[in-house]
Design a protein around this motif. Structure first.
Motif, PDB file in Angstrom:
ATOM      1  N   PRO A   1       0.829  -1.216   0.000  1.00 36.85           N
ATOM      2  CA  PRO A   1       0.000   0.000   0.000  1.00 36.85           C
ATOM      3  C   PRO A   1       0.860   1.261   0.000  1.00 36.85           C
ATOM      4  O   PRO A   1       1.384   1.659   1.026  1.00 36.85           O
ATOM      5  N   ARG A   2       0.996   1.889  -1.151  1.00 37.31           N
ATOM      6  CA  ARG A   2       1.869   3.051  -1.303  1.00 37.31           C
ATOM      7  C   ARG A   2       1.277   4.290  -0.635  1.00 37.31           C
ATOM      8  O   ARG A   2       1.972   5.100  -0.051  1.00 37.31           O
ATOM      9  N   ASP A   3      -0.029   4.440  -0.756  1.00 37.45           N
ATOM     10  CA  ASP A   3      -0.700   5.572  -0.124  1.00 37.45           C
ATOM     11  C   ASP A   3      -2.183   5.237  -0.006  1.00 37.45           C
ATOM     12  O   ASP A   3      -2.665   4.269  -0.594  1.00 37.45           O
ATOM     13  N   PHE A   4      -2.898   6.047   0.743  1.00 34.84           N
ATOM     14  CA  PHE A   4      -4.341   5.864   0.890  1.00 34.84           C
ATOM     15  C   PHE A   4      -4.942   7.216   1.223  1.00 34.84           C
ATOM     16  O   PHE A   4      -4.247   8.186   1.523  1.00 34.84           O
ATOM     17  N   THR A   5      -6.256   7.285   1.171  1.00 30.92           N
ATOM     18  CA  THR A   5      -6.937   8.522   1.552  1.00 30.92           C
ATOM     19  C   THR A   5      -8.317   8.189   2.104  1.00 30.92           C
ATOM     20  O   THR A   5      -8.808   7.067   1.952  1.00 30.92           O
ATOM     21  N   ILE A   6      -8.925   9.165   2.751  1.00 33.24           N
ATOM     22  CA  ILE A   6     -10.279   9.038   3.287  1.00 33.24           C
ATOM     23  C   ILE A   6     -11.168   9.997   2.503  1.00 33.24           C
ATOM     24  O   ILE A   6     -10.803  11.165   2.292  1.00 33.24           O
ATOM     25  N   ASP A   7     -12.347   9.519   2.062  1.00 31.28           N
ATOM     26  CA  ASP A   7     -13.202  10.391   1.259  1.00 31.28           C
ATOM     27  C   ASP A   7     -13.797  11.496   2.127  1.00 31.28           C
ATOM     28  O   ASP A   7     -13.706  11.463   3.357  1.00 31.28           O
ATOM     29  N   LEU A   8     -14.415  12.478   1.490  1.00 33.05           N
ATOM     30  CA  LEU A   8     -14.840  13.685   2.182  1.00 33.05           C
ATOM     31  C   LEU A   8     -16.036  13.480   3.095  1.00 33.05           C
ATOM     32  O   LEU A   8     -16.313  14.315   3.965  1.00 33.05           O
TER      33      LEU A   8
ATOM     34  N   PRO B   1      -0.690   1.897  -9.017  1.00 36.68           N
ATOM     35  CA  PRO B   1      -1.368   3.026  -8.345  1.00 36.68           C
ATOM     36  C   PRO B   1      -0.528   3.560  -7.196  1.00 36.68           C
ATOM     37  O   PRO B   1       0.115   2.806  -6.477  1.00 36.68           O
ATOM     38  N   MET B   2      -0.538   4.865  -7.019  1.00 36.51           N
ATOM     39  CA  MET B   2       0.301   5.507  -6.005  1.00 36.51           C
ATOM     40  C   MET B   2      -0.492   6.372  -5.032  1.00 36.51           C
ATOM     41  O   MET B   2      -0.534   6.115  -3.841  1.00 36.51           O
ATOM     42  N   CYS B   3      -1.106   7.435  -5.549  1.00 35.85           N
ATOM     43  CA  CYS B   3      -1.700   8.450  -4.672  1.00 35.85           C
ATOM     44  C   CYS B   3      -3.134   8.751  -5.093  1.00 35.85           C
ATOM     45  O   CYS B   3      -3.356   9.363  -6.138  1.00 35.85           O
ATOM     46  N   PRO B   4      -4.145   8.357  -4.287  1.00 34.72           N
ATOM     47  CA  PRO B   4      -5.532   8.733  -4.583  1.00 34.72           C
ATOM     48  C   PRO B   4      -5.902  10.033  -3.868  1.00 34.72           C
ATOM     49  O   PRO B   4      -5.563  10.239  -2.706  1.00 34.72           O
ATOM     50  N   VAL B   5      -6.614  10.904  -4.572  1.00 36.03           N
ATOM     51  CA  VAL B   5      -7.095  12.155  -4.002  1.00 36.03           C
ATOM     52  C   VAL B   5      -8.594  12.263  -4.313  1.00 36.03           C
ATOM     53  O   VAL B   5      -9.007  12.091  -5.463  1.00 36.03           O
ATOM     54  N   VAL B   6      -9.408  12.552  -3.294  1.00 38.13           N
ATOM     55  CA  VAL B   6     -10.859  12.664  -3.463  1.00 38.13           C
ATOM     56  C   VAL B   6     -11.273  14.134  -3.443  1.00 38.13           C
ATOM     57  O   VAL B   6     -10.821  14.902  -2.575  1.00 38.13           O
TER      58      VAL B   6
END
Length: 409
Positions: free
Chosen positions: A353-360, A399-404
């Motif tokens: 897991p290179r990166d992760f994010t939390i949705d708004l 995949p690297m960096c997800p942005v929401v």
């Protein structure tokens, strides 16, 4: 409706009781069918609006001539991702950052040979406000090789970049049309760490402004430091003291995240699999350690390298990614003290897991698994912070960096 009413009144006089019952039964059936159809239409419209309410932009390690930034619709109730578009982002557009108004997107090009020099690059895109599609505007040198993180300091009119290979950070002025000007200043880090394979020199891995946009902090894996900067004459200059926090030797700090209150920050260490909770002095631009806690079980003896860290919007929970153990660690945050208590270790459903994010909405956590080439989504229990698999994922190369962001339509 008036015609129907008159017709029914007329029928009431002329029909038998049996006929009236049949008529009423037919009317009831028709009304039921109409209600069902209307309900299904409303549900479909609601579902469409929900699915289109948020979008995910995904940076990858794609090739220079390939589509390498992917765009998805996100259903923030179910975690389902549906591809909406893609753009050529140049070589390895691994990390992304939006302007506050979402009119522009900035991506690093994580390479070491831009424009005839030993440097990577940062590329600016305009974002179509109807479709969300990207158009490249310009590209400038990052002033160091291997740029691996980018953030936007809109208040000070800068895009900030951390160069892993160059061991430095740079500030790139924002222009009114969203393009980037050449770097006005470079902060070159010095030093090394005890891990000879990974800390032979400085390796800037993350850069961010503080919540008040007064200081800028760079996390350096190679020197085991969080370094502080200020702006002077539109340039980054070291704060006093320059070292905002000295990490444990050999820990290899990688990313950091501020608590929404601004009172705390959290640093995840790649090389020794730990998370540090820090108290933040917003006046001096320095940090004091509150606690350091492991990110993996004591029984896990294989290779593990931590990557990203995020705080929930309500400030109650902290999340960190383990590459090797391939998990997300979840902690509860004591908001009175900043101390952490581990509540869960959840498998990421993939590798590295290179990166992760939390949705708004705070409902969904999205993990980019670099080596298994998938983005997996999880539902978040807002009461406990715990994750459960949503059952949804998409396949995408590197995949690297997800942005929401909120959807544009």
């Amino acid at each position: 409706m008036r015609k129907m009413y008159n017709h029914m009144r007329h029928s009431f006089v002329k029909v038998t009781i049996f006929g009236l019952a049949l008529a009423l039964s037919a009317c009831s059936s028709t009304a039921s069918d109409s209600g069902r159809v209307a309900g299904e239409q409303a549900e479909a419209e609601t579902q469409t609006k929900t699915e289109g309410a948020y979008m995910v932009y995904l940076g990858t390690n794609g090739a220079a001539d390939a589509e390498s930034i992917f765009i998805y619709n996100l259903n923030a109730e179910t975690g389902e991702l549906t591809q909406r578009g893609a753009a050529k982002g140049g070589a390895r557009p691994t990390y992304l950052a939006f302007s506050e108004d979402r009119r522009f997107l900035y991506a690093v090009n994580e390479k070491g040979d831009f424009d005839g020099g030993k440097s990577g690059a940062v590329r600016a895109f305009s974002v179509d406000q109807q479709t969300g599609q990207l158009t490249s505007l310009n590209q400038v040198a990052s002033k160091g090789t291997g740029p691996c993180h980018v953030s936007v300091d809109e208040q000070n009119g800068m895009v900030l970049v951390a160069n892993y290979g160059g061991g430095n950070v740079a500030a790139l002025p924002l222009q009114p049309d969203g393009t980037l000007a050449a770097a006005t200043g470079v902060g070159q880090h010095q030093g090394s760490g005890p891990n000879k394979d990974r800390q032979e020199g400085p390796h800037a891995h993350y850069i961010t402004p503080d919540p008040a946009n007064k200081f800028v902090f760079a996390v350096d894996l190679g020197t085991d430091e969080v370094l502080g900067y200020r702006y002077r004459d539109n340039k980054l200059v070291p704060n006093e003291p320059a070292v905002a926090y000295a990490c444990q030797p050999g820990s290899g700090p990688r990313h950091m995240a501020f608590h929404p209150s601004g009172r705390y920050a959290f640093v995840i260490h790649e090389l020794n699999s730990t998370m540090a909770a820090l108290a933040y002095d917003a006046g001096k631009g320095t940090f004091t350690e509150i606690q350091t806690i492991t990110t993996i079980p004591a029984s896990f003896k294989e290779n593990n390298q931590c990557s990203a860290v995020k705080v929930s919007a309500d400030g109650r929970f902290l999340y960190g990614a383990n590459r090797g153990h391939n998990s997300i660690v979840v902690y509860a945050i004591d908001e009175a003290t900043g101390r952490l208590t581990q509540v869960q270790l959840m498998s990421v459903g993939g590798d590295w897991p290179r990166d992760f994010t939390i949705d708004l909405t705070g409902n969904i956590l999205l993990v980019a698994n670099e080596r298994s080439h998938n983005v997996v989504t999880f539902k978040i229990d807002k009461a406990t912070g715990k994750l459960t698999p949503s059952g949804h994922q998409v396949q995408v190369q590197g995949p690297m960096c997800p942005v929401v962001v909120p959807a544009f339509d």
